[in-house]
Design an enzyme around this catalytic site. Structure first.
Site, PDB file in Angstrom:
ATOM      1  N   ASP A  68       0.833  -1.209   0.000  1.00  0.00           N
ATOM      2  CA  ASP A  68       0.000   0.000   0.000  1.00  0.00           C
ATOM      3  C   ASP A  68       0.865   1.257   0.000  1.00  0.00           C
ATOM      4  OD1 ASP A  68       1.029  -0.153   2.570  1.00  0.00           O
ATOM      5  OD2 ASP A  68      -0.896  -0.182   3.595  1.00  0.00           O
ATOM      6  N   ASN A 137      -7.198  -0.264  13.948  1.00  0.00           N
ATOM      7  CA  ASN A 137      -8.628  -0.537  13.745  1.00  0.00           C
ATOM      8  C   ASN A 137      -8.853  -1.874  13.037  1.00  0.00           C
ATOM      9  OD1 ASN A 137      -7.614   0.022  11.263  1.00  0.00           O
ATOM     10  ND2 ASN A 137      -8.993   1.725  10.791  1.00  0.00           N
ATOM     11  N   HIS A 139      -7.278  -2.809  10.253  1.00  0.00           N
ATOM     12  CA  HIS A 139      -7.133  -2.756   8.801  1.00  0.00           C
ATOM     13  C   HIS A 139      -5.933  -3.579   8.330  1.00  0.00           C
ATOM     14  CE1 HIS A 139      -4.501   1.200   8.640  1.00  0.00           C
ATOM     15  NE2 HIS A 139      -3.760   0.147   8.864  1.00  0.00           N
ATOM     16  N   GLU A 144      -9.814  -0.573   5.103  1.00  0.00           N
ATOM     17  CA  GLU A 144     -10.359  -0.099   6.372  1.00  0.00           C
ATOM     18  C   GLU A 144     -11.615  -0.885   6.753  1.00  0.00           C
ATOM     19  OE1 GLU A 144      -8.469   1.733   7.951  1.00  0.00           O
ATOM     20  OE2 GLU A 144      -8.071   3.701   7.095  1.00  0.00           O
TER      21      GLU A 144
END
Ligand code: GLP
Length: 249
Positions: A68, A137, A139, A144
């Site tokens: 990413d 979180n 991810h 997400e």
């Protein structure tokens, strides 16, 4: 059932993970390997460099794929994913540019970059081994919570937690709002997945991933549906994991 390996500390996590990557390369010298940015794998990359150099492991046929990148950034920005991989792995190991496939977060228009990466990934025939960190979180890359599970390379609007956490990577504040990432479709098509986490700060999300149901609310929990996934977690991050699921090392 996913394999869950709990190790005493970050050092052990890094050594074990690096050894697994090396043995994968030894079995498949032309492997396509995707390695995450972020802080979690830095110890692994340190170990990997040492092992590759000391044992003269031939990595010349390996293709390294980036997971990413922050939209608006490329390797020139200190703290970008590509900068991190360049600094901690690619440059010290003299990886040839033609053996690296990485998002350019500055591409304009950015959706062309998704097409380029998806096209190149198809040409490569997908990923053999992927090493993933886990966001605060849950991810994976920039997939997400509640992101579509049908995506290949795609652009994502970052959630509030990811934007807040992003400040740790940059010396001066950088207003990040989007990420470009391999999608869950690509990630879950990998032959083998290793997902690593360390430190008390990851213990709450690790508890949700391991003890909760596999759900797009927590993208990393979906890894549990993969046939060949291993979570390698240090004791601090694993503090809420029940004894019955543990494989202690
Ligand atoms: C970051 C990156 C991911 C990384 C994850 C965990 O935002 N996009 O590639 O795996 O979040 O980061 P860290 O290892 O720093 O906790």
């Amino acid at each position: 059932m996913p394999k869950i390996t709990i190790v005493p500390d970050y050092q052990k996590l890094s050594v074990i993970t690096a050894e697994k990557i090396v043995s994968y390369i030894q079995q498949k010298p032309d492997a396509v390997i995707c390695l995450a940015g972020g802080d979690t794998p830095l110890g692994t990359y340190q170990q990997l460099k040492t092992i590759v150099k000391e044992r003269s492991i031939d990595i010349s046929q390996v293709t390294f794929v980036g997971l990413d990148e922050w939209v608006g950034m490329n390797e020139t920005v200190k703290g970008s994913c590509r900068y991190t991989l360049n600094k901690h792995l690619y440059k010290p190991l003299n990886i040839a540019e033609e053996n690296i496939l990485f998002f350019n977060g500055k591409a304009d228009p950015i959706h062309h970059e998704c097409k380029r990466i998806t096209y190149e990934m198809n040409k490569l025939g997908g990923i053999n081994l992927i090493l993933l960190g886990i966001g605060m979180n849950g991810h994976l890359g920039f997939n997400e919570p509640n992101v579509s599970m049908d995506e290949y390379a795609h652009v994502v609007t970052l959630d509030a937690i990811t934007r807040k956490v992003s400040s740790k990577y940059f010396a001066t504040p950088y207003p990040v709002s989007k990420g470009i990432t391999l999608g869950m479709k690509t990630i879950l098509s990998a032959d083998k997945i290793i997902s690593i986490a360390n430190g008390t700060k990851k213990s709450t999300i690790i508890e949700k991933i391991i003890n909760g149901a596999a759900s797009p609310d927590v993208p990393a929990s979906l890894l549990k549906n993969h046939q060949h996934v291993e979570f390698i977690i240090d004791e601090k991050a694993a503090k809420y994991i029940p004894n019955s699921t543990e494989n202690f090392i």
